[in-house]
Write an enzyme that holds these catalytic residues in place. Structure first.
Site, PDB file in Angstrom:
ATOM      1  N   HIS A   1       6.575   9.416  -3.361  1.00  0.00           N
ATOM      2  CA  HIS A   1       6.643   8.611  -2.086  1.00  0.00           C
ATOM      3  C   HIS A   1       5.565   9.848  -1.248  1.00  0.00           C
ATOM      4  O   HIS A   1       6.013  11.201  -1.192  1.00  0.00           O
ATOM      5  CB  HIS A   1       7.847   8.396  -1.397  1.00  0.00           C
TER       6      HIS A   1
ATOM      7  N   MET B   1       1.204   6.126   8.024  1.00  0.00           N
ATOM      8  CA  MET B   1       1.740   6.199   9.371  1.00  0.00           C
ATOM      9  C   MET B   1       0.441   6.560  10.199  1.00  0.00           C
ATOM     10  O   MET B   1       0.573   7.787  10.807  1.00  0.00           O
ATOM     11  CB  MET B   1       3.003   7.099   9.468  1.00  0.00           C
TER      12      MET B   1
ATOM     13  N   SER C   1      10.180  11.725  -1.452  1.00  0.00           N
ATOM     14  CA  SER C   1       9.222  11.960  -0.587  1.00  0.00           C
ATOM     15  C   SER C   1       9.167  13.266  -0.394  1.00  0.00           C
ATOM     16  O   SER C   1       9.926  14.282  -0.281  1.00  0.00           O
ATOM     17  CB  SER C   1       9.719  11.530   1.017  1.00  0.00           C
TER      18      SER C   1
ATOM     19  N   ASP D   1       4.050  10.665   2.332  1.00  0.00           N
ATOM     20  CA  ASP D   1       3.773  10.520   3.570  1.00  0.00           C
ATOM     21  C   ASP D   1       3.023  10.929   4.508  1.00  0.00           C
ATOM     22  O   ASP D   1       2.457  12.029   4.604  1.00  0.00           O
ATOM     23  CB  ASP D   1       5.434  10.918   4.388  1.00  0.00           C
TER      24      ASP D   1
ATOM     25  N   MET E   1       1.033  10.934   7.956  1.00  0.00           N
ATOM     26  CA  MET E   1       1.250  11.007   9.465  1.00  0.00           C
ATOM     27  C   MET E   1      -0.163  11.626  10.175  1.00  0.00           C
ATOM     28  O   MET E   1      -0.539  12.658   9.582  1.00  0.00           O
ATOM     29  CB  MET E   1       2.357  11.713   9.661  1.00  0.00           C
TER      30      MET E   1
ATOM     31  N   ASP F   1      13.509   3.386   3.392  1.00  0.00           N
ATOM     32  CA  ASP F   1      13.056   4.803   3.560  1.00  0.00           C
ATOM     33  C   ASP F   1      13.706   5.480   4.840  1.00  0.00           C
ATOM     34  O   ASP F   1      13.466   4.826   6.063  1.00  0.00           O
ATOM     35  CB  ASP F   1      11.468   4.797   3.871  1.00  0.00           C
TER      36      ASP F   1
ATOM     37  N   MET G   1      12.121   0.621   7.186  1.00  0.00           N
ATOM     38  CA  MET G   1      12.343   1.897   7.697  1.00  0.00           C
ATOM     39  C   MET G   1      13.844   1.829   8.060  1.00  0.00           C
ATOM     40  O   MET G   1      14.248   1.060   9.101  1.00  0.00           O
ATOM     41  CB  MET G   1      11.605   2.173   8.781  1.00  0.00           C
TER      42      MET G   1
ATOM     43  N   HIS H   1       2.523   6.031   2.005  1.00  0.00           N
ATOM     44  CA  HIS H   1       3.134   5.510   3.017  1.00  0.00           C
ATOM     45  C   HIS H   1       2.337   5.846   4.328  1.00  0.00           C
ATOM     46  O   HIS H   1       2.387   6.870   4.896  1.00  0.00           O
ATOM     47  CB  HIS H   1       4.734   5.869   3.206  1.00  0.00           C
TER      48      HIS H   1
HETATM   49  C1  DX5 Z   1       9.668   9.399   7.579  1.00  0.00           C
HETATM   50  C2  DX5 Z   1       9.150   9.362   6.240  1.00  0.00           C
HETATM   51  C3  DX5 Z   1      10.128   9.311   5.282  1.00  0.00           C
HETATM   52  C4  DX5 Z   1      10.896  10.573   5.151  1.00  0.00           C
HETATM   53  C5  DX5 Z   1      12.301  10.386   4.475  1.00  0.00           C
HETATM   54  O1  DX5 Z   1       8.848   8.946   8.660  1.00  0.00           O
HETATM   55  O2  DX5 Z   1       8.450   7.947   6.213  1.00  0.00           O
HETATM   56  O3  DX5 Z   1       9.518   8.980   3.978  1.00  0.00           O
HETATM   57  O4  DX5 Z   1      10.373  11.714   4.426  1.00  0.00           O
HETATM   58  O5  DX5 Z   1      12.917  11.488   4.615  1.00  0.00           O
HETATM   59  P1  DX5 Z   1      14.501  11.649   4.361  1.00  0.00           P
HETATM   60  O6  DX5 Z   1      14.718  11.081   3.185  1.00  0.00           O
HETATM   61  O7  DX5 Z   1      14.630  13.031   4.607  1.00  0.00           O
HETATM   62  O8  DX5 Z   1      15.136  10.881   5.360  1.00  0.00           O
HETATM   63 ZN    ZN Z   2       7.834   7.441   3.868  1.00  0.00          ZN
END
Ligand code: DX5
Ligand code: ZN
Length: 227
Positions: free
Chosen positions: A34, A69, A9, A36, A38, A176, A138, A67
């Site tokens: 990956h 969110m 990620s 992310d 947000m 994840d 998750m 991903h």
């Molecule tokens: C959390 C994200 C993850 C996160 C994982 O909301 O979706 O992808 O970056 O990070 P680690 O591996 O540090 O838990």
């Molecule tokens: Zn993620």
């Protein structure tokens, strides 16, 4: 041996040199990037959008695993498809019409994934599993990297593994949150085949490694060989 994918990620990467950080993990032996997304609405954090996806697209041939969110979901899907995303996953709570959102992602030429928070029930899979390319479990509450793995994700993985195997379809099962060298084997045994790891990988860069992350990616793979 099962075919496993490691998906660093980039949330935990050094954003001041993101292109290098993307190439480095892939050259170190990782499989997917990956990504992310947000929005400070569906989750209490704000990260990166389609412009950043477009910027890293020419840097690698690896699959970009987006991903989302974000809420709502549909408006932003075509933007990520145009920006070069290969997989687009979303949370069922974040959209009004789950089946329509899956259809939209596929119409845009991307693979579609559905994401389950720790407290989200698996019955969202009941009527759409045959349309999905990926299920993402998750193992932390979404919003931040570096959180602790929630062990209730393991029975959930076992249940999804069963459903996927019964479907006979080729659907990736991704985990994840809080994935590290010391728990990745156990997670694989529960049925995951695709492993997101943010802080575990990006905090373990070594100047002495040829591609900075060779040691950590090999350590994760060595654990997977034990499964
Ligand atoms: C959390 C994200 C993850 C996160 C994982 O909301 O979706 O992808 O970056 O990070 P680690 O591996 O540090 O838990
Ligand atoms: Zn993620």
């Amino acid at each position: 041996m099962a075919n496993y994918r490691i998906a660093p990620s980039i949330l935990s990467a050094n954003f001041a040199k993101l292109g290098e950080e993307v190439s480095a993990v892939i050259n170190s032996g990782a499989d997917f990037i990956h990504f992310d997304v947000m929005d400070n609405h569906y989750v209490p954090n704000l990260t990166i959008g389609p412009l950043v996806c477009e910027a890293i697209r020419p840097v690698t041939d690896a699959i970009i695993d987006v991903h989302l969110m974000v809420e709502p979901v549909d408006r932003i899907v075509p933007d990520f498809a145009k920006a070069g995303a290969n997989i687009i996953s979303f949370h069922p709570e974040a959209t009004r019409h789950i089946d329509r959102t899956i259809g939209l992602i596929k119409e845009q030429g991307c693979m579609a994934g559905l994401v389950f928070n720790p407290a989200t029930p698996l019955n969202y899979l009941d009527h759409v599993l045959d349309k999905l390319d990926l299920v993402l479990i998750m193992s932390v509450n979404p919003g931040f990297g570096g959180q602790k793995f929630i062990p209730e994700a393991l029975p959930k993985l076992r249940e999804v593994r069963k459903r996927i195997d019964e479907s006979g379809r080729n659907i990736l099962l991704e985990i994840d949150g809080g994935v590290k060298v010391d728990n990745i084997a156990e997670i694989a045994r529960a049925g995951a085949d695709t492993f997101v790891a943010g802080s575990a990988i990006y905090s373990a860069g070594k100047d002495s490694d040829p591609h900075r992350y060779d040691t950590i990616v090999s350590a994760l793979r060595a654990e997977l060989k034990k499964v």
